[in-house]
Design an enzyme around this catalytic site. Structure first.
Site, PDB file in Angstrom:
ATOM      1  N   LYS A  69       0.842  -1.192   0.000  1.00 20.49           N
ATOM      2  CA  LYS A  69       0.000   0.000   0.000  1.00 20.49           C
ATOM      3  C   LYS A  69       0.879   1.245   0.000  1.00 20.49           C
ATOM      4  CE  LYS A  69      -3.894   1.892   2.719  1.00 20.49           C
ATOM      5  NZ  LYS A  69      -4.735   1.634   3.925  1.00 20.49           N
ATOM      6  N   SER A 143      -9.409   1.464   3.204  1.00 21.00           N
ATOM      7  CA  SER A 143      -8.656   2.276   2.271  1.00 21.00           C
ATOM      8  C   SER A 143      -7.650   1.482   1.451  1.00 21.00           C
ATOM      9  CB  SER A 143      -7.920   3.383   3.045  1.00 21.00           C
ATOM     10  OG  SER A 143      -7.018   2.838   3.989  1.00 21.00           O
ATOM     11  N   SER A 167      -9.621  -0.784   7.368  1.00 19.71           N
ATOM     12  CA  SER A 167      -9.073  -0.738   6.014  1.00 19.71           C
ATOM     13  C   SER A 167      -8.386  -2.027   5.589  1.00 19.71           C
ATOM     14  CB  SER A 167      -8.071   0.417   5.897  1.00 19.71           C
ATOM     15  OG  SER A 167      -8.711   1.651   6.108  1.00 19.71           O
TER      16      SER A 167
END
Length: 561
Positions: A69, A143, A167
């Site tokens: 990420k 996210s 997330s």
């Protein structure tokens, strides 16, 4: 692309890291919105070739491709948190990335996310919305959107996300993946762009609980360079016999009948495993969840981005800016008041663990289409956090697992929740190989004995008869009904009664225990000649109105009377 399968094929010589990377490169750009930056094809093939000649047995993640990420530092690629104006070039890898590389894994690149890890939808990025492979009209979850889609589409064997409010779990549910949210501080967050620094966790997406277990061994542990790393170690795996679920009136599916039906199916499946299902008061968890966005923790998000927000507010996604700007207005009094409230809720929630081994909830109550989120971005995002926002505030560990599909093919998932540092128990419960490799000797004196109706509950679990034995001469027995005796210890007028001792794999003790009905249970039974063994006992209070069959000399004799 399961890690276990990949490692087996490497060790057998069926494939090589170079061949796997070459296959990934063929489809790397086939899925919209997954990557923000990645290493060049040449770099990736070069990294794969460096493993040639190395023994796959020496590296626990030999040649395993993974994605990161883009709020986690990877040397050689910019860290942007999905905000180009924020971009910087890190000088070194985040601790978690370094540990993975040292274990032999190959980093492919940086994945898309809800900007500054603020959101559970996966739509708040200037780089577009990663396409959900199960339905392009639907959100991928956030996210950690790109990280989840990378694994779901076979671009990576696993990926790193982060999880502050859900997330690392919501995208797992929406992409039919396993998502591990470690105990807070159990995996280093050094080199991670903070959202709420006191709550942030690095999370992991993979295709099985066993894969997550392998990764956890590579990345867990104390990091002295991370101020929020904790010295506690993951607890030994514990048997799970009792699962708590929210009361029916405390569940919320936002009108999604398919998700509600899938939830009921999952609970029925847990019951079929012999587990006791107990409804708990979920209100303390729900109240804690509201603190995350209705309390002063928003100020942490503001502090993490304050400099850029004050200088270039236009650099932010409009919804992200609206949320983070609310953090400007908190006061010290608000912080202390919220901490007092959270302490009260923690104490209330702690009582749950007196009666259950873990808690199971839906991961999300529903899934939304991209256009629905665009029309109502904040309210629908808040709905997705209904079952997730409380985890880090209450200092719990969690594992999201797949649990079926709606009629339209969109995935549904549940989350197993345990106290801090009980992560290993979650892996084992979700299907990873058990760490409980020993055995337990269990004394049985009734229907579980050889040839009797419940003996299969032992033999089906791999148990075997060790020997026949007798209790010490201070026990009596009653017939609870036509099928079950009750053995109990007395101070006088007792006798020695026959038993069988069976050796049961430790990993199966939990499900065996869960099938024992009241008033029976397992305790320590004193043996003739000295010593004791784990065995069936009956609550004395339940014996007073039952027929005393002690004089028969054991359950078999009573059956044959």
């Amino acid at each position: 692309m399961k890690i276990t399968t990949l490692l087996t094929e490497y060790r057998s010589g069926k494939t090589t890291p170079e061949l796997i990377i070459a296959e990934i490169l063929k489809k790397m750009d086939s899925y919209h919105g997954v990557w923000i930056s990645r290493f060049s094809d040449e770099d990736l093939l070069r990294k794969a070739r460096r493993l040639q000649g190395r023994d796959p047995e020496e590296l626990p993640l030999f040649g395993v491709p993974f994605a990161v990420k883009d709020n986690i530092d990877v040397a050689g690629l910019p860290t942007t948190a999905a905000c180009p104006a924020f971009s910087f070039d890190p000088e070194e890898d985040a601790t978690v990335v370094r540990l993975l590389l040292e274990a032999g894994a190959i980093c492919l690149g940086k994945t898309n996310l809800d900007q500054f890890a603020t959101g559970l939808v996966g739509t708040r990025s200037p780089h577009g919305v990663p396409e959900n492979p199960y339905g392009k009209a639907f959100i991928p979850g956030g996210s950690s959107s790109g990280s989840a889609v990378a694994v779901a589409t076979g671009l990576a064997a696993f990926s790193l996300g982060t999880d502050t409010a859900g997330s690392g779990r919501v995208p797992a549910a929406f992409n039919n993946l396993f998502g591990w949210k470690p105990t807070r501080g159990g995996v280093s967050t050094r080199g991670v762009v903070p959202a709420c620094r006191t709550l942030d966790c690095v999370s992991v997406f993979a295709n099985s609980a066993e894969d997550l277990q392998i990764i956890s061994k590579a990345i867990s542990g104390f990091d002295p360079s991370d101020s929020f790393s904790r010295r506690g170690v993951f607890s030994p795996e514990k048997p799970v016999t009792t699962v708590g679920i929210p009361r029916a009136d405390q569940l919320e599916f936002f009108g999604d009948d398919d998700y509600e039906s899938l939830w009921n199916i999952k609970i029925a499946e847990l019951r079929s495993r012999g587990l006791a299902i107990v409804e708990i008061d979920f209100q303390p968890f729900l109240d804690a969840a509201r603190l995350l966005y209705e309390g002063p923790w928003l100020t942490e998000r503001y502090l993490a981005t304050r400099e850029l927000l004050e200088k270039q507010p236009e650099a932010f996604h409009p919804v992200t800016r609206t949320i983070i700007e609310k953090g400007k207005h908190g006061s010290a009094g608000d912080v202390f008041e919220a901490q007092y409230r959270l302490a009260d809720l923690k104490r209330q929630a702690e009582s749950v663990w007196d009666s259950v081994d873990l808690v199971c909830t839906p991961t999300a109550g529903t899934i939304y289409r991209v256009d629905e989120v665009a029309a109502d971005p904040i309210r629908l995002n808040s709905n997705l956090g209904f079952y997730t926002n409380f985890l880090n505030l209450l200092d719990l560990s969690a594992l999201a697992v797949p649990a079926g599909f709606r009629k339209d093919g969109m995935p549904f998932g549940v989350t197993y929740v345990a106290p801090a540092f009980d992560d290993r128990s979650l892996f084992a419960f979700a299907g990873a190989p058990s760490d409980l490799t020993g055995t337990l000797d269990v004394a049985v004196c009734g229907a579980h004995m050889t040839g009797l109706p419940l003996n299969s509950q032992l033999t089906s679990r791999g148990a075997f008869l060790v020997k026949e034995a007798r209790t010490s001469p201070d026990y009596r027995m009653v017939a609870l009904d036509e099928k079950r005796p009750g053995l109990f210890r007395v101070h006088e007028n007792g006798t020695s009664l026959p038993m069988e001792i069976w050796r049961l794999p430790l990993k199966d003790v939990g499900t065996f225990l869960a099938g024992i009905p009241a008033p029976l249970g397992l305790g320590r039974v004193s043996l003739e000649g000295g010593g004791d063994v784990c065995g069936f006992l009956c609550e004395v209070a339940s014996t007073h109105d039952k027929m005393d069959i002690t004089q028969c000399g054991g359950w078999r004799n009573w059956l044959n009377r």
